[in-house]
Design an enzyme around this catalytic site. Structure first.
Site, PDB file in Angstrom:
ATOM      1  N   ILE A  85      17.955  65.369  92.126  1.00 14.75           N
ATOM      2  CA  ILE A  85      17.997  66.352  93.204  1.00 14.75           C
ATOM      3  C   ILE A  85      16.600  66.895  93.469  1.00 14.75           C
ATOM      4  O   ILE A  85      15.896  67.286  92.538  1.00 14.75           O
ATOM      5  CB  ILE A  85      18.932  67.524  92.815  1.00 14.75           C
ATOM      6  CG1 ILE A  85      20.306  66.999  92.407  1.00 14.75           C
ATOM      7  CG2 ILE A  85      19.024  68.539  93.947  1.00 14.75           C
ATOM      8  CD1 ILE A  85      21.133  67.978  91.608  1.00 14.75           C
ATOM      9  N   CYS A  86      16.214  66.925  94.734  1.00 15.04           N
ATOM     10  CA  CYS A  86      14.942  67.520  95.132  1.00 15.04           C
ATOM     11  C   CYS A  86      15.214  68.960  95.557  1.00 15.04           C
ATOM     12  O   CYS A  86      15.702  69.212  96.658  1.00 15.04           O
ATOM     13  CB  CYS A  86      14.314  66.728  96.277  1.00 15.04           C
ATOM     14  SG  CYS A  86      12.703  67.359  96.742  1.00 15.04           S
ATOM     15  N   LEU A  87      14.945  69.880  94.650  1.00 10.28           N
ATOM     16  CA  LEU A  87      15.177  71.297  94.891  1.00 10.28           C
ATOM     17  C   LEU A  87      14.112  72.066  94.124  1.00 10.28           C
ATOM     18  O   LEU A  87      13.940  71.845  92.918  1.00 10.28           O
ATOM     19  CB  LEU A  87      16.587  71.674  94.411  1.00 10.28           C
ATOM     20  CG  LEU A  87      17.080  73.082  94.675  1.00 10.28           C
ATOM     21  CD1 LEU A  87      17.164  73.365  96.180  1.00 10.28           C
ATOM     22  CD2 LEU A  87      18.440  73.292  94.025  1.00 10.28           C
TER      23      LEU A  87
END
Length: 192
Positions: A85-87
């Site tokens: 996840i890109c967060l």
């Protein structure tokens, strides 16, 4: 010791007052290994889907963020084929925004929000990001098909099919349609 007591408090709170549409529990007897489920939000292409996540709590938690990935395949510009996840709150500063004051409940709520509101300007999947930006109807249709295929509960009496759709089966592949999603379109999450 601080880590263990904090994790216990967080798990108790998640059990007693879970965020809407989010469930989190300890996997087996290992407190560092958690599992979560996020229900896809209404009005999104993930509506009604049950998305399983793996949460690995690092030794230095809360000074390091938990490692979280989707176990259920999802068609999303900020989540890659391995479930990463890109967060920003999943990364330490200066590249990220993790702070020890944040907790697992906050992170899961942020992931749920990211599912409803993708960030196409900081993608892990460039082709899906382009689709989201320039052809929202196609993105919505593809994401909905993925949700139906991988995240919707199976009809009663089909345990194997249910496991496969929820991503809980050990043999479930987390790879996307490799013919359609070229390897070069996968790039690391851009730095802010």
């Amino acid at each position: 010791m601080q880590r263990v007591s904090r994790l216990k408090r967080e798990l108790q709170l998640l059990n007693k007052e879970p965020p809407p549409g989010v469930i989190c529990w300890q996997n087996e007897s290992n407190m560092d290994d958690l599992r979560a489920q996020i229900i896809g939000g209404s009005g999104s292409p993930y509506e009604g889907g049950i998305f399983n996540l793996e949460i690995i709590v690092p030794e230095r938690y809360p000074f390091e963020p938990p490692k979280i990935r989707f176990l259920t395949p999802i068609y999303h510009p900020n989540i890659d084929s391995a479930g990463r996840i890109c967060l920003d709150i999943l990364k330490l500063p200066p590249k990220g925004a993790w702070r020890p004051a944040l907790n697992i409940s906050t992170v899961l709520t942020s992931i749920q929000l990211l599912m409803s509101e993708p960030n196409p300007d900081d993608p892990l999947m460039a082709d899906i990001s382009s689709e989201f930006k320039y052809n929202r109807a196609v993105f919505f249709s593809n994401a909905k098909k993925w949700t139906e295929k991988h995240a919707l509960p199976a009809p009663q009496g089909s345990d194997k099919e249910s496991q496969e759709k929820s991503g809980s089966s050990e043999g479930t592949s987390h790879k996307r349609k490799s013919a359609e999603i070229a390897e070069e379109s996968k790039k690391p999450c851009r730095e802010p």
